[in-house]
Design a protein around this motif. Sequence first.
Motif, PDB file in Angstrom:
ATOM      1  N   GLU A  71      -7.289   3.693  -2.465  1.00  0.00           N
ATOM      2  CA  GLU A  71      -8.006   2.586  -2.679  1.00  0.00           C
ATOM      3  C   GLU A  71      -9.332   2.323  -2.515  1.00  0.00           C
ATOM      4  O   GLU A  71      -9.994   3.072  -1.511  1.00  0.00           O
ATOM      5  N   THR A 131      -9.664  -5.255   1.730  1.00  0.00           N
ATOM      6  CA  THR A 131      -8.558  -4.477   1.770  1.00  0.00           C
ATOM      7  C   THR A 131      -7.510  -5.223   0.680  1.00  0.00           C
ATOM      8  O   THR A 131      -8.088  -6.316   0.515  1.00  0.00           O
ATOM      9  N   GLY A 132      -6.318  -4.697   0.420  1.00  0.00           N
ATOM     10  CA  GLY A 132      -5.688  -5.482  -0.575  1.00  0.00           C
ATOM     11  C   GLY A 132      -5.918  -5.101  -1.988  1.00  0.00           C
ATOM     12  O   GLY A 132      -5.334  -5.528  -2.881  1.00  0.00           O
ATOM     13  N   ASN A 133      -6.779  -4.283  -2.039  1.00  0.00           N
ATOM     14  CA  ASN A 133      -7.320  -3.721  -3.473  1.00  0.00           C
ATOM     15  C   ASN A 133      -6.081  -3.009  -3.814  1.00  0.00           C
ATOM     16  O   ASN A 133      -5.571  -2.362  -3.331  1.00  0.00           O
ATOM     17  N   GLN A 134      -5.997  -2.621  -5.309  1.00  0.00           N
ATOM     18  CA  GLN A 134      -5.155  -1.751  -6.084  1.00  0.00           C
ATOM     19  C   GLN A 134      -5.559  -0.369  -5.479  1.00  0.00           C
ATOM     20  O   GLN A 134      -6.479   0.006  -5.065  1.00  0.00           O
TER      21      GLN A 134
END
Lengths: 110, 111
Positions: B90, B95-98
Amino acid sequence: EPEVTQTPSHQVTQMGQEVILRCVPISNHLYFYWYRQILGQKVEFLVSFYNNEISEKSEIFDDQFSVERPDGSNFTLKIRSTKLEDSAMYFCATQGSPLHFGNGTRLTVT
Amino acid sequence: GIQVEQSPPDLILQEGANSTLRCNFSDSVNNLQWFHQNPWGQLINLFYIPSGTKQNGRLSATTVATERYSLLYISSSQTTDSGVYFCAVELAGNTGNQFYFGTGTSLTVIP
């Protein structure tokens, strides 16, 4: 250990039909994803979903695809008018660091 | 986007042998994970290792984030270790990216 649950495990559909793939994320996770793996190839990102909206999507995720969380628990991927090249394993994933994957749905378009 | 390269692409081992799989990435990352894809296609999380070293039984992993690589060590390999090993990263930032996957190392352990 909590699990990401995907249904169905296998789906066979005819070209042109619509399919809905379902995922039940881990309950306290906030980020949800769909990935795709064509047979023999690497895992490819389709879309990420946060706070009830798409946060990021790839070039693969065109108008044929849509995602939603219809009831606050299930997370679905809809593929409209399926094509032969949509045949692949589709994985749902949720993130609470680390990333947790479901067992996948194997989609076969005939 | 970030490039994630794994080596070797294919590996055949005699049961009992040791091996090292490598993952190189081209940008700074928040997270790195190693997965084993079994013959049924399931992605099994092996290690969540953005930096440092971890061990779990016969497997261990080391990530040197500053040099942009990670290594997965398999010792005393067994036939059940066969499958494809993927690293996924990542990108650094929110945060929460692919996660970006490498192309995998296909391992075959022969008895």
